[in-house]
Design a protein around this motif. Structure first.
Motif, short mmCIF file in Angstrom:
data_model
loop_
_atom_site.label_atom_id
_atom_site.label_comp_id
_atom_site.label_asym_id
_atom_site.label_seq_id
_atom_site.Cartn_x
_atom_site.Cartn_y
_atom_site.Cartn_z
N HIS A 466 0.82 -1.21 0.00
CA HIS A 466 0.00 0.00 0.00
C HIS A 466 0.86 1.26 0.00
N ALA A 467 2.12 1.20 0.47
CA ALA A 467 2.99 2.38 0.44
C ALA A 467 3.28 2.80 -0.99
N GLU A 468 3.55 1.82 -1.90
CA GLU A 468 3.79 2.17 -3.29
C GLU A 468 2.51 2.72 -3.94
N THR A 469 1.37 2.17 -3.53
CA THR A 469 0.10 2.67 -4.08
C THR A 469 -0.14 4.11 -3.65
N LEU A 470 0.16 4.43 -2.37
CA LEU A 470 0.00 5.81 -1.90
C LEU A 470 0.96 6.74 -2.64
N ALA A 471 2.16 6.29 -2.97
CA ALA A 471 3.14 7.13 -3.67
C ALA A 471 2.67 7.49 -5.08
N ARG A 472 1.75 6.71 -5.64
CA ARG A 472 1.27 6.99 -6.99
C ARG A 472 0.06 7.93 -6.96
N GLY A 473 -0.26 8.51 -5.79
CA GLY A 473 -1.31 9.52 -5.72
C GLY A 473 -2.57 9.04 -5.04
N ASP A 502 3.42 10.49 2.46
CA ASP A 502 4.42 11.11 3.32
C ASP A 502 3.86 11.48 4.69
N GLY A 503 2.65 11.04 5.08
CA GLY A 503 2.13 11.33 6.41
C GLY A 503 0.63 11.21 6.46
N ARG A 504 0.01 11.70 7.56
CA ARG A 504 -1.43 11.61 7.78
C ARG A 504 -1.98 12.99 8.12
N LEU A 505 -3.25 13.24 7.69
CA LEU A 505 -3.93 14.50 7.98
C LEU A 505 -5.27 14.19 8.62
N THR A 506 -5.69 15.08 9.51
CA THR A 506 -7.01 14.98 10.15
C THR A 506 -7.87 16.11 9.61
N VAL A 507 -9.04 15.78 9.06
CA VAL A 507 -9.91 16.75 8.38
C VAL A 507 -11.29 16.68 9.00
N HIS A 508 -11.91 17.90 9.23
CA HIS A 508 -13.28 17.99 9.72
C HIS A 508 -14.14 18.40 8.52
N GLN A 535 -14.44 24.22 0.91
CA GLN A 535 -13.91 24.80 2.12
C GLN A 535 -12.53 25.38 1.85
N SER A 536 -12.37 26.61 2.33
CA SER A 536 -11.06 27.26 2.18
C SER A 536 -10.20 27.10 3.41
N ARG A 537 -10.84 26.52 4.46
CA ARG A 537 -10.08 26.33 5.71
C ARG A 537 -9.01 25.28 5.48
N LYS A 538 -7.81 25.57 5.93
CA LYS A 538 -6.68 24.65 5.77
C LYS A 538 -6.85 23.49 6.74
N PRO A 539 -6.79 22.27 6.24
CA PRO A 539 -6.96 21.13 7.16
C PRO A 539 -5.80 21.04 8.13
N LYS A 540 -6.23 20.59 9.33
CA LYS A 540 -5.22 20.41 10.40
C LYS A 540 -4.46 19.10 10.15
N SER A 541 -3.15 19.20 10.21
CA SER A 541 -2.33 18.01 9.95
C SER A 541 -1.80 17.45 11.26
N THR A 542 -1.59 16.20 11.24
CA THR A 542 -1.01 15.49 12.41
C THR A 542 0.34 14.96 12.03
N PRO A 543 1.20 14.78 12.99
CA PRO A 543 2.53 14.24 12.68
C PRO A 543 2.40 12.89 12.03
N ALA A 548 8.13 8.09 5.38
CA ALA A 548 7.68 8.34 4.02
C ALA A 548 7.86 7.10 3.18
N ALA A 549 6.97 6.97 2.22
CA ALA A 549 7.05 5.80 1.36
C ALA A 549 8.29 5.87 0.50
N LYS A 550 8.83 4.71 0.19
CA LYS A 550 10.03 4.67 -0.63
C LYS A 550 9.68 5.08 -2.05
N PRO A 551 10.58 5.83 -2.73
CA PRO A 551 10.31 6.21 -4.12
C PRO A 551 10.21 5.00 -5.01
#
Length: 560
Positions: A466-473, A502-508, A535-543, A548-551
């Motif tokens: 799934h890491a390679e799949t995420l790297a493709r968008g 490259d990470g995770r985001l939390t969105v409302h 929505q123009s509000r910038k989503p809050k990101s979490t660490p 990061a996925a390998k290229p």
């Protein structure tokens, strides 16, 4: 006050009419009326029947049954009446009982109060058993001479009884208290139609076990059952059970019923026990008693040895005091030695003179010619013996040479066969060694092929991950830690967690709940009939929780 009758039961009061003008009785009134009717109709009667199920509890009263081939009447004799009876009733006896009929309201049953009884002959059941007993005894099945001794300490004990009754637990408990042994239980029915066949089959089955087999063969068999009436114990009076017990090669103890119960298997068994617990006591000795007796014998042996040694030591001391002193014993030999020493010089001189005289007499007879003659005769004898010895040595040498030639003729073919076999084994081993060397030479090529396959599989694994799949968008949506696969579920969720390469985001998706005003619609909430701007509000990101996925490696395309 209402009048009470002799049994303290109130008289029936028919003044209480019920439905249909029928009088109402209480339970006690009806029981008393029945009791008066029975006692009035059967004031004093004599009943003939066979006694069964005799019981005498600690109170001293006697409870028993009177029966024939179709019916049974409960009977009772009070303690004082039992003492005045001329006979002691036993099960199976046919008697004529004298008494009166009454009822026992507490259990809604009638019974016979027996004042006296007289024997009326043996009952039909007892007569049948006596006839069977006489026939089997005439065959010699009850002969004491054929009974086998019970082993003193059996290794394995076979028990024929019901596995669900209290008998087996009593036997096991008693064996554990006295001397624990290995017990084999053969479950059988101990009463009813199946009882005789199953008990006989169990006795024959134990005897059919082979010594040293998978199932150990018992050294002793116990056939046990608890107490009961004669009808309950009839299975152990069956002829098949008696014959199986008599034919048993393994010593057998019968423990059927209680002390007063006797069945035909008791006569055919090698030993009869009054109760199953007593059978366990007969089967094994008390281990603690044996240890105590052994300790007592050891103590007696030690005391006997010490007493014997003390007596021998005392006897030796007494004999030592009776011996004379050493000086007294040596005085006479010393005196004789001194006297012999004084006579030794003269005796030597006299002996020398006697030897000289004897030598002179012999010297005159042994002249040179006689010595030469004797020497010549001895030489001829020696030559003859030397010739005989040469002939014997030559013959022995010839025989030894012949045997050696024979052994040599046999040795050459044997050595040839051994050399041929050794050469054949060496050639076979060389061929095997050559094949193993060839296989060993091809091992690096096989190892390299396997390494290439492993590398290709590893690249496939990385591509399908799934890491390679995420790297493709692509991205993964989660709600409360669970992956979301439906748009409806995502629309209902207050918070969405988006995982990228490259990470995770939390969105409302419905806006930040902390900034909403009371009564005002939440930003991002859908209004009926209105289009929702993005929505123009910038989503809050979490660490990011993972690295990061390998290229993606060049030359490796997507498989989706």
């Amino acid at each position: 006050m209402p009048m009470l009758f002799e049994d303290d039961t109130p008289a029936p009061n028919p003044a209480k009419p019920g439905p249909g003008n029928q009088p109402e009785y209480t339970v006690s009134e009806l029981s008393g009326a029945v009791k008066r009717v029975i006692e009035g109709e059967f004031g004093l009667i004599r009943v003939r029947g066979e006694i069964g199920r005799v019981s005498r509890p600690a109170s001293g009263h006697l409870y028993f049954d009177l029966k024939d081939d179709r019916n049974v009447i409960a009977a009772i004799s009070w303690k004082g009446q039992v003492a005045r009876m001329s006979i002691r009733p036993t099960e199976g006896m046919e008697v004529v009982a004298t008494g009166k009929m009454t009822t026992f309201p507490g259990q809604s049953k009638y019974q016979l109060i027996v004042d006296d009884m007289a024997p009326a002959g043996a009952g039909a059941l007892m007569a049948m058993l006596e006839k069977r007993k006489a026939a089997l005894q005439a065959e010699g099945l009850f002969d004491p001479a054929r009974k086998k001794p019970i082993p003193y300490l059996p290794r394995v004990i076979g028990v024929v009884t019901s596995p669900s009754g209290a008998v087996i637990r009593d036997i096991l408990h008693r064996l554990a208290d006295r001397f624990p042994r290995h017990v084999l239980v053969w479950p059988v029915a101990v009463q009813g139609e199946k009882c005789p066949a199953e008990v006989a089959a169990a006795i024959r089955g134990f005897n059919a076990l082979q010594p040293g087999g998978h199932i150990p063969r018992p050294d002793l068999i116990i056939v046990a059952r608890g107490g009961g009436s004669m009808e309950d114990l009839m299975g152990f009076n069956d002829e098949a059970v008696v014959r199986a017990a008599a034919a048993s090669l393994i010593p057998l103890i019968s423990a059927v019923g209680h002390e007063t119960d006797t069945t035909l298997i008791d006569y055919a068994s090698d030993r009869r026990a009054p109760t199953p617990t007593a059978a366990a006591e007969m089967a094994v000795p008390v281990r603690a008693d044996l240890l105590a007796a052994l300790a007592d014998l050891n103590a007696r042996l030690s005391r006997s040895q010490r007493s014997l040694l003390d007596r021998r030591a005392q006897r030796l001391a007494d004999l030592g005091r009776a011996l004379p002193r050493l000086d007294a014993l040596l005085a006479s030999p010393r005196q004789r030695l001194d006297a012999a020493t004084q006579r030794l010089g003269a005796a030597l001189s006299l002996a020398a003179q006697k030897k000289r005289s004897t030598f002179a007499a012999l010297a005159t007879r042994h002249r040179p010619l006689a010595l030469l003659t004797l020497t010549a005769r001895k030489a001829e004898t020696l030559k003859a013996r030397a010739a005989t010895l040469d002939d014997r040595a030559t013959r022995r040498l010839e025989r030894a040479t012949s045997r050696l030639d024979l052994f040599a003729s046999r040795l050459a073919p044997s050595l040839g066969r051994l050399i041929t076999g050794a050469a054949r084994d060496i050639a076979r081993d060389r061929a095997r060694l050559s094949q193993a060397a060839k296989r060993l030479d091809g091992f690096p090529k096989t190892l390299a092929t396997l390494a290439l396959k492993l590398d290709a599989l590893n690249r496939t694994r990385q591509t399908l991950g799934h890491a390679e799949t995420l790297a493709r968008g692509f991205a993964i949506l989660r709600v409360d830690g669970h992956v979301v696969t439906s748009a409806q579920t995502a629309a209902r969720a207050p918070t969405l967690e988006i995982e990228l390469h490259d990470g995770r985001l939390t969105v409302h998706p419905h806006g930040d709940p902390d900034s909403a005003q009371p009564g005002a619609p939440k930003p991002g909430a859908a209004q009926p009939g209105a289009a929702q701007p993005p929505q123009s509000r910038k989503p809050k990101s979490t660490p990011p929780k993972s690295t990061a996925a390998k290229p993606e490696k060049p030359g490796q395309g997507s498989l989706f």
